[in-house]
Write a protein that holds these residues in place. Sequence first.
Motif, mmCIF file in Angstrom:
data_model
loop_
_atom_site.group_PDB
_atom_site.id
_atom_site.type_symbol
_atom_site.label_atom_id
_atom_site.label_comp_id
_atom_site.label_asym_id
_atom_site.label_seq_id
_atom_site.Cartn_x
_atom_site.Cartn_y
_atom_site.Cartn_z
ATOM 1 N N ARG A 1 0.810 -1.220 0.000
ATOM 2 C CA ARG A 1 0.000 0.000 0.000
ATOM 3 C C ARG A 1 0.840 1.265 0.000
ATOM 4 O O ARG A 1 0.321 2.362 0.017
ATOM 5 C CB ARG A 1 -0.945 0.021 1.195
ATOM 6 C CG ARG A 1 -2.071 -0.955 1.035
ATOM 7 C CD ARG A 1 -3.112 -0.740 2.086
ATOM 8 N NE ARG A 1 -4.194 -1.670 1.876
ATOM 9 C CZ ARG A 1 -5.211 -1.774 2.667
ATOM 10 N NH1 ARG A 1 -5.305 -1.011 3.735
ATOM 11 N NH2 ARG A 1 -6.161 -2.633 2.418
ATOM 12 N N ARG A 2 2.133 1.117 -0.002
ATOM 13 C CA ARG A 2 3.010 2.281 -0.060
ATOM 14 C C ARG A 2 3.290 2.625 -1.516
ATOM 15 O O ARG A 2 3.334 1.758 -2.380
ATOM 16 C CB ARG A 2 4.301 2.023 0.691
ATOM 17 C CG ARG A 2 4.028 1.969 2.167
ATOM 18 C CD ARG A 2 5.239 2.173 2.988
ATOM 19 N NE ARG A 2 4.833 2.260 4.386
ATOM 20 C CZ ARG A 2 5.631 2.016 5.380
ATOM 21 N NH1 ARG A 2 6.876 1.674 5.174
ATOM 22 N NH2 ARG A 2 5.178 2.120 6.619
ATOM 23 N N SER B 1 7.210 9.679 -0.626
ATOM 24 C CA SER B 1 6.621 8.375 -0.344
ATOM 25 C C SER B 1 5.372 8.572 0.503
ATOM 26 O O SER B 1 5.240 9.552 1.230
ATOM 27 C CB SER B 1 7.615 7.453 0.373
ATOM 28 O OG SER B 1 7.927 7.956 1.657
ATOM 29 N N GLY B 2 4.462 7.632 0.380
ATOM 30 C CA GLY B 2 3.228 7.680 1.148
ATOM 31 C C GLY B 2 2.531 6.341 1.077
ATOM 32 O O GLY B 2 3.035 5.394 0.465
ATOM 33 N N GLU B 3 1.363 6.265 1.688
ATOM 34 C CA GLU B 3 0.626 5.010 1.680
ATOM 35 C C GLU B 3 -0.873 5.269 1.666
ATOM 36 O O GLU B 3 -1.338 6.345 2.041
ATOM 37 C CB GLU B 3 1.006 4.132 2.855
ATOM 38 C CG GLU B 3 0.701 4.721 4.209
ATOM 39 C CD GLU B 3 1.290 3.899 5.345
ATOM 40 O OE1 GLU B 3 2.155 3.051 5.107
ATOM 41 O OE2 GLU B 3 0.874 4.119 6.494
ATOM 42 N N LEU C 1 4.290 10.264 3.778
ATOM 43 C CA LEU C 1 5.301 9.805 4.730
ATOM 44 C C LEU C 1 6.555 10.669 4.694
ATOM 45 O O LEU C 1 6.989 11.175 5.719
ATOM 46 C CB LEU C 1 5.650 8.340 4.481
ATOM 47 C CG LEU C 1 4.504 7.344 4.683
ATOM 48 C CD1 LEU C 1 4.926 5.946 4.250
ATOM 49 C CD2 LEU C 1 4.042 7.350 6.124
#
Length: 93
Positions: A45-46, A59-61, A71
């Motif tokens: 999910r990232r 980056s994130g999720e 993130l």
Amino acid sequence: MLFFYSQDTGAAGSGRLDGSGDFVNLKDFPAGQFGDWTHIVPTHRRLFFYNRQTRAAASGELDDSGDFINLVDFPAGQFGNWTHIGATQDGLP
């Protein structure tokens, strides 16, 4: 979970396929919310976002409801000038 992104507008969306294979829209993100990315690489999910021209990244999720959680933002020039980015294994969580 599916993530949709328009490089032209910076708009995005998230969704999933249910048990019958039907698409369920979870979240729409307005134009400009996701910046200008040339590459998006998923690991579970990232997501890893990268801009080849500026060499910036982020980056994130996605959470269970399809919301995006940022993130880390990496400044311009942080990474080299890459044409391809691939995930080698599922990320965490």
